[in-house]
Design a protein around this motif. Structure first.
Motif, PDB file in Angstrom:
ATOM      1  N   SER A  65      18.889   8.667  60.680  1.00  0.00           N
ATOM      2  CA  SER A  65      17.915   7.788  61.330  1.00  0.00           C
ATOM      3  C   SER A  65      17.576   8.326  62.717  1.00  0.00           C
ATOM      4  CB  SER A  65      18.465   6.370  61.445  1.00  0.00           C
ATOM      5  OG  SER A  65      19.492   6.323  62.426  1.00  0.00           O
ATOM      6  N   TRP A  66      16.547   7.727  63.326  1.00  0.00           N
ATOM      7  CA  TRP A  66      16.159   8.118  64.674  1.00  0.00           C
ATOM      8  C   TRP A  66      17.250   7.798  65.693  1.00  0.00           C
ATOM      9  CZ3 TRP A  66      12.629  11.465  65.724  1.00  0.00           C
ATOM     10  CH2 TRP A  66      11.535  11.629  64.871  1.00  0.00           C
ATOM     11  N   GLU A 325       4.815  10.630  57.706  1.00  0.00           N
ATOM     12  CA  GLU A 325       6.014   9.958  58.197  1.00  0.00           C
ATOM     13  C   GLU A 325       6.277   8.617  57.515  1.00  0.00           C
ATOM     14  OE1 GLU A 325       6.233   9.754  62.422  1.00  0.00           O
ATOM     15  OE2 GLU A 325       5.918  11.888  62.714  1.00  0.00           O
ATOM     16  N   GLU A 326       5.650   8.385  56.382  1.00  0.00           N
ATOM     17  CA  GLU A 326       5.963   7.233  55.546  1.00  0.00           C
ATOM     18  C   GLU A 326       6.442   7.744  54.198  1.00  0.00           C
ATOM     19  OE1 GLU A 326       5.942   4.116  56.384  1.00  0.00           O
ATOM     20  OE2 GLU A 326       5.053   4.347  58.378  1.00  0.00           O
ATOM     21  N   ASN A 345      14.608   3.721  60.396  1.00  0.00           N
ATOM     22  CA  ASN A 345      13.572   4.727  60.592  1.00  0.00           C
ATOM     23  C   ASN A 345      14.187   6.106  60.408  1.00  0.00           C
ATOM     24  OD1 ASN A 345      11.546   2.840  61.269  1.00  0.00           O
ATOM     25  ND2 ASN A 345      12.324   2.726  63.364  1.00  0.00           N
TER      26      ASN A 345
END
Length: 481
Positions: A65-66, A325-326, A345
């Protein structure tokens, strides 16, 4: 009434039940007794258990994740007719480690290779929460000013898990750069420098190796003619070979990426001129140039953006796409898109599939220097839930020494024989299951009732013994004794 009389299950039935249990149930059983833990942790049992479940296991996703955390993603089985798929995310939490991950660099047989911000490599099992930190290595290039790519694979020839590292200088120009190759053996817990790759990996997309047919694959450039090639690192000989690519790969290699689709090598591309289209080729027969088959996903909902094929996620023609980015799940058979809903994310291009397994990340080197005082040696850790840990560490009541003497009580004699017979038959079952031994045992109870157990059968073992050891010509009533 019949069930109440059966105090013991046959040992071979218990072992068969163990082989059929899911991974998490095996983990619970390991905490119930030392004997079970030793048996269920045996490498031979783990290998057979994985082979039995390999083709039936549900694949999961693992991402970074981010927030630099590791999460596993389980897709919901309740896939409705809506334009989305729900999912369940679970944070992979190692209590001894900080959340400082930047990359999921490979996956093989339930093991996942992850990299932290300091370029330290860890081999983890997300299911058992075991991890193995790689030892410090004197890299040819400094990690902070260089680019690194990794790949994880299992070498069936040496029965070893290996990690390939490719590194080159981050020069940010179009000149070719030497790519250095290093190899890590999990069984030996040792890094080895193999030299310079015959290909230039600095001019293509920085990506992890794609595991197909026992080799790790990267898109690269031939150093002698500046053309695109699919470089395959063969783990059995520890060197690069070349796999023939699609005929029209040369024109758009810089916008391509490698992936696996149903176990086959796949090249995908999404170019600005191909509006609403993702083009990919599948090598249906590995190593055969003519087997490359071209497919196209034409979907208006792609919004003219660059899309990347990340991986296949099921056997039902579902692929995972990174669309601006999806994340999107696209069914190739039904030509239908579904958005994947997750509550974290992810970092783009960093999705890997894995399956639950018992395979240990310190595969084969538990006794090779793991207790050394040298801080550069491999560190091994096993995480147990606190409640399970307290249960596993309870002090037993102990065993009293039993004098070896004939039991004169006839009732106790029969009971003791039954218990000892179960133990003997258990040893026979373990010898045949773990080591493939042909073994048989015949026992007569105090009441002169015969019991027998053997593999593959008592009759075949007795016949083989008699044929290879014919009785002597004697009047002795017990010639075999």
């Amino acid at each position: 009434m019949a069930m109440s009389k059966a105090k013991y299950l046959p040992e071979e039935l218990i072992i068969d039940i163990f082989y059929r249990l899911p991974v998490k149930s095996i983990g619970r059983c390991r905490c119930l007794s030392k004997h079970w833990r030793n048996f269920l942790s045996d490498p031979q049992f783990i290998k057979l258990h994985f082979n039995l479940h390999a083709h039936t296991q549900e694949e999961k996703l693992i991402i970074v994740s981010w927030l630099c955390e590791l999460h596993t993603i389980t897709l919901s089985h309740d896939i409705l007719e809506d334009a989305f798929i729900d999912s369940i995310s679970t944070k992979v939490d190692f209590q001894q480690l900080t959340h400082n991950w930047i990359s999921v660099a490979g996956s093989c047989n339930g093991l996942v290779l992850v990299i932290d911000r300091d370029n330290v490599q860890f081999l983890i099992n997300p299911t058992t929460l075991e991890y193995h930190k790689f030892p410090v290595f004197d890299w040819a290039l400094p990690p902070k000013t260089s680019c690194y790519m990794y790949g994880l694979a299992y070498d069936i020839v040496s029965d070893d898990y290996k990690v390939v590292s490719l590194s080159y200088r981050d020069t940010n120009n179009e000149f070719m750069s030497n790519t250095y190759v290093d190899l890590y053996s999990v069984r030996k817990s040792h890094w080895e420098t193999l030299g310079i790759s015959p290909y230039d990996h600095s001019l293509t997309d920085r990506a992890s190796g794609v595991l197909v047919n026992g080799a790790l694959h990267w898109l690269a450039c031939r150093t002698f003619e500046y053309s695109t090639a699919i470089a395959a690192f063969d783990l059995s000989v520890d060197k690069f070979l070349e796999v023939p690519g699609p005929i029209d790969l040369q024109d758009n290699c810089f916008m391509c990426n490698l992936a696996t689709l149903k176990g086959c090598l796949c090249v995908s591309t999404s170019l600005p001129r191909d509006i609403n289209t993702v083009t990919f080729w599948i090598m249906k027969e590995y190593g055969v140039k003519e087997s490359w088959t071209k497919f196209k996903i034409i979907e208006p909902s792609l919004d003219d953006s660059l899309s990347t094929l990340l991986c296949s996620i099921t056997d039902d023609d579902d692929v995972l796409l990174d669309v601006d980015e999806e994340w999107v799940i696209y069914n190739l058979k039904e030509n239908r898109r579904k958005d994947l809903l997750i509550d974290v994310n992810p970092i783009t291009h960093e999705a890997r599939t894995f399956v639950d397994s018992l395979v240990s990340p310190y595969f084969g080197n538990e006794t090779e220097g793991s207790a050394s005082k040298d801080s550069t040696k491999t560190q091994h850790h096993i995480f147990l839930h606190p409640q399970i840990k307290s249960l596993a560490m309870r002090r037993p009541n102990g065993h009293k020494r039993i004098e070896i003497a004939r039991n004169q009580n006839q009732t106790n004699l029969q009971v003791t024989f039954s218990k000892r017979r179960v133990g003997l038959f258990k040893k026979v079952s373990e010898l045949s299951t773990l080591y493939g031994a042909n073994v048989a045992i015949v026992a007569f109870s105090p009441s002169n009732k015969v019991y027998a157990c053997g593999h593959p059968s008592v009759e075949s073992i007795v016949d083989k013994f008699v044929k290879e050891n014919p009785p002597p010509d004697t009047d002795d009533p017990n010639p075999l004794l």
